[in-house]
Design an enzyme around this catalytic site. Structure first.
Site, PDB file in Angstrom:
ATOM      1  N   LYS A 240      11.218   8.475  -6.542  1.00 60.82           N
ATOM      2  CA  LYS A 240      11.940   7.474  -5.740  1.00 60.82           C
ATOM      3  C   LYS A 240      13.415   7.809  -5.625  1.00 60.82           C
ATOM      4  O   LYS A 240      14.045   7.453  -4.635  1.00 60.82           O
ATOM      5  CB  LYS A 240      11.720   6.066  -6.309  1.00 60.82           C
ATOM      6  CG  LYS A 240      10.285   5.599  -6.083  1.00 60.82           C
ATOM      7  CD  LYS A 240      10.136   4.102  -5.893  1.00 60.82           C
ATOM      8  CE  LYS A 240       8.737   3.792  -5.388  1.00 60.82           C
ATOM      9  NZ  LYS A 240       8.386   2.389  -5.393  1.00 60.82           N
TER      10      LYS A 240
ATOM     11  N   LYS B  64       0.759  11.059  -2.275  1.00 63.98           N
ATOM     12  CA  LYS B  64      -0.079   9.867  -2.431  1.00 63.98           C
ATOM     13  C   LYS B  64       0.091   8.913  -1.246  1.00 63.98           C
ATOM     14  O   LYS B  64       1.185   8.814  -0.690  1.00 63.98           O
ATOM     15  CB  LYS B  64       0.287   9.249  -3.794  1.00 63.98           C
ATOM     16  CG  LYS B  64       0.425   7.771  -3.880  1.00 63.98           C
ATOM     17  CD  LYS B  64       0.920   7.333  -5.244  1.00 63.98           C
ATOM     18  CE  LYS B  64       2.065   6.353  -5.084  1.00 63.98           C
ATOM     19  NZ  LYS B  64       1.739   4.959  -5.257  1.00 63.98           N
TER      20      LYS B  64
ATOM     21  N   LYS C 120       2.291   2.521   0.438  1.00 65.66           N
ATOM     22  CA  LYS C 120       2.350   1.405   1.382  1.00 65.66           C
ATOM     23  C   LYS C 120       3.708   1.218   2.029  1.00 65.66           C
ATOM     24  O   LYS C 120       3.831   0.469   2.971  1.00 65.66           O
ATOM     25  CB  LYS C 120       1.887   0.111   0.692  1.00 65.66           C
ATOM     26  CG  LYS C 120       2.792  -0.350  -0.434  1.00 65.66           C
ATOM     27  CD  LYS C 120       2.302  -1.649  -0.980  1.00 65.66           C
ATOM     28  CE  LYS C 120       2.682  -1.862  -2.409  1.00 65.66           C
ATOM     29  NZ  LYS C 120       4.128  -1.779  -2.676  1.00 65.66           N
TER      30      LYS C 120
HETATM   31  P1  ATP Z   1       5.456   1.747  -2.634  1.00 63.72           P
HETATM   32  O1  ATP Z   1       5.107   2.813  -1.663  1.00 63.72           O
HETATM   33  O2  ATP Z   1       5.900   0.469  -1.985  1.00 63.72           O
HETATM   34  O3  ATP Z   1       6.320   2.183  -3.756  1.00 63.72           O
HETATM   35  P2  ATP Z   1       2.756   1.892  -3.723  1.00 63.72           P
HETATM   36  O4  ATP Z   1       1.826   2.036  -2.568  1.00 63.72           O
HETATM   37  O5  ATP Z   1       2.959   3.068  -4.599  1.00 63.72           O
HETATM   38  O6  ATP Z   1       4.118   1.257  -3.302  1.00 63.72           O
HETATM   39  P3  ATP Z   1       2.674   0.001  -5.912  1.00 63.72           P
HETATM   40  O7  ATP Z   1       3.163  -1.383  -5.757  1.00 63.72           O
HETATM   41  O8  ATP Z   1       3.578   0.970  -6.596  1.00 63.72           O
HETATM   42  O9  ATP Z   1       2.227   0.655  -4.538  1.00 63.72           O
HETATM   43  O10 ATP Z   1       1.258   0.007  -6.615  1.00 63.72           O
HETATM   44  C1  ATP Z   1       0.385  -1.076  -6.692  1.00 63.72           C
HETATM   45  C2  ATP Z   1      -0.911  -0.618  -7.328  1.00 63.72           C
HETATM   46  O11 ATP Z   1      -1.633   0.235  -6.439  1.00 63.72           O
HETATM   47  C3  ATP Z   1      -0.734   0.184  -8.613  1.00 63.72           C
HETATM   48  O12 ATP Z   1      -1.765  -0.146  -9.516  1.00 63.72           O
HETATM   49  C4  ATP Z   1      -0.867   1.605  -8.164  1.00 63.72           C
HETATM   50  O13 ATP Z   1      -1.298   2.474  -9.187  1.00 63.72           O
HETATM   51  C5  ATP Z   1      -1.924   1.464  -7.076  1.00 63.72           C
HETATM   52  N1  ATP Z   1      -1.788   2.529  -6.081  1.00 63.72           N
HETATM   53  C6  ATP Z   1      -0.708   2.758  -5.305  1.00 63.72           C
HETATM   54  N2  ATP Z   1      -0.926   3.787  -4.464  1.00 63.72           N
HETATM   55  C7  ATP Z   1      -2.189   4.224  -4.737  1.00 63.72           C
HETATM   56  C8  ATP Z   1      -2.989   5.284  -4.201  1.00 63.72           C
HETATM   57  N3  ATP Z   1      -2.543   6.066  -3.244  1.00 63.72           N
HETATM   58  N4  ATP Z   1      -4.238   5.457  -4.693  1.00 63.72           N
HETATM   59  C9  ATP Z   1      -4.714   4.640  -5.664  1.00 63.72           C
HETATM   60  N5  ATP Z   1      -3.995   3.631  -6.221  1.00 63.72           N
HETATM   61  C10 ATP Z   1      -2.746   3.421  -5.769  1.00 63.72           C
END
Ligand code: ATP
Ligand code: LTN
Length: 340
Positions: A119, A201, A204
């Site tokens: 990040k 990865k 969102k």
């Molecule tokens: P951002 O992009 O906003 O940082 P993010 O998509 O990484 O967010 P988080 O809020 O960090 O989402 O994660 C929420 C949950 O979803 C956590 O348990 C995280 O491990 C899971 N998660 C996030 N991205 C993935 C992915 N690509 N595959 C599987 N699990 C995921």
């Protein structure tokens, strides 16, 4: 042990930052397992708005997304009668315990966190202290409730291990205070990759919407995003497809949604054109998301219903958290109010 204690379910806890749009990665990596595990646990599901502000957020959008995420937890199948759902900033003990725990977290440990490294590259104009101490706040979220199990995607494993180390360190310094939580990382779907760049990865808050499938994307958008997902120069699925990161990712998504192994998916579709496999994958995603979106629209249309659930969730969380906080304050030697 009395009957009440015997009936007490173990605690399951997890959270998602209300940044960006909830994506398929979040669903298969985390939310789906919350739903599956809720029978055997008391679930505590948090919309972690305090974590979200480690990256600059638009205030109106953040407010809207907090409520939308809570409604999506419910639409995914979390039962509000049996679980506790709330917004992190409504329960002040999260900030309080985070401060204490930051005094039990070493900079050497924080320096190793890959999420901080990622990040700070992605948001290099705002590498703030909160982004750095984020794992202490996450440890506080978990340890406040004497949590047994934390279902998350694979990317959160490192943070969870640190939370366990912090809990153990505190317990060893004083006496047993926190339960040391176990991670729950699913076998299938723990790391869904971006549709356009399978080396990174699915995230969102990606600025390119074609990289992720939002849980609220309408069917035509889902279809288009899957159609455009990168593949390789071969044209059809074969067992060898699992060696290519782009196709493997699509196979993994299909595998997670249909509860069959990736190898079985590759065998089942062997010889089929990518376009026809993508069509099947789209059907699986639409089958999941259509009823989800229907429930979501009902819940979000009923504002009073949602705020009652969140108020009740915060009230119950507050009462559980205050029990842990009074133990913590006593152990570290803070004077109790009214007893100078
Ligand atoms: P951002 O992009 O906003 O940082 P993010 O998509 O990484 O967010 P988080 O809020 O960090 O989402 O994660 C929420 C949950 O979803 C956590 O348990 C995280 O491990 C899971 N998660 C996030 N991205 C993935 C992915 N690509 N595959 C599987 N699990 C995921
Ligand atoms: N750091 C997590 C979100 C999160 C969390 C938690 C997950 C904050 N507090 C407590 C599980 C338990 C992330 O996914 N980025």
């Amino acid at each position: 042990m009395n009957q009440l204690e015997k009936d007490k379910k173990p605690i399951l806890l997890s959270g998602i930052q209300p940044s960006g749009h909830l994506a398929l990665g979040n669903y298969v990596g985390a939310m789906r397992n919350w739903v599956n595990l809720q029978q055997d646990y008391l679930g505590i599901f948090i919309v972690v708005d305090m974590h979200a502000i480690t990256v600059r957020q638009n205030p109106a959008e953040l407010r809207k997304q907090c409520l939308s995420f809570a409604a999506q937890y419910l639409a995914a199948g979390i039962d509000p009668e049996k679980n506790i759902i709330f917004i992190q900033s409504h329960v002040h003990q999260h900030a309080e315990l985070a401060w204490i725990l930051s005094c039990f977290t070493y900079m050497g440990e924080l320096n190793r966190m890959t999420q901080f490294k990622d990040k700070s590259q992605r948001y290099d104009d705002n590498i703030n202290a909160g982004l750095y101490t984020y794992p202490a706040l996450m440890a506080a979220d978990i340890l406040l409730y004497q949590t047994d199990l934390v279902p998350v995607g694979a990317d959160q494993k490192q943070h969870l291990e640190l939370a366990r180390d912090i809990a153990t360190r505190f317990n060893n310094t004083y006496s047993p205070t926190f339960k040391v939580p176990e991670p729950f990382i699913p076998k299938a779907g723990a790391r869904i990759m971006s549709l356009q760049d399978p080396e990174k990865k699915m995230s969102k808050s990606d600025t390119n919407e074609n990289n992720y499938i939002s849980l609220l994307d309408p069917p035509d958008v889902l279809k288009r995003k899957i159609k455009r997902a990168v593949t390789d120069s071969a044209h059809e699925i074969s067992p060898d497809s699992l060696n290519n990161s782009a196709i493997r990712n699509l196979i993994n998504i299909y595998s997670a949604l249909n509860d069959i192994s990736a190898a079985e998916v590759a065998n089942q579709f062997a010889g089929q054109q990518y376009s026809s496999f993508k069509g099947e994958l789209t059907d699986s995603v639409v089958n999941l998301l259509e009823p989800f979106q229907h429930r979501y629209n009902e819940i979000i249309g009923e504002k009073g219903y949602l705020s009652d659930i969140l108020d009740e969730g915060a009230r119950r969380a507050h009462s559980m958290a205050s029990r842990t906080m009074s133990k913590v304050y006593r152990k570290i030697g803070f004077v109790a109010p009214g007893h100078p």
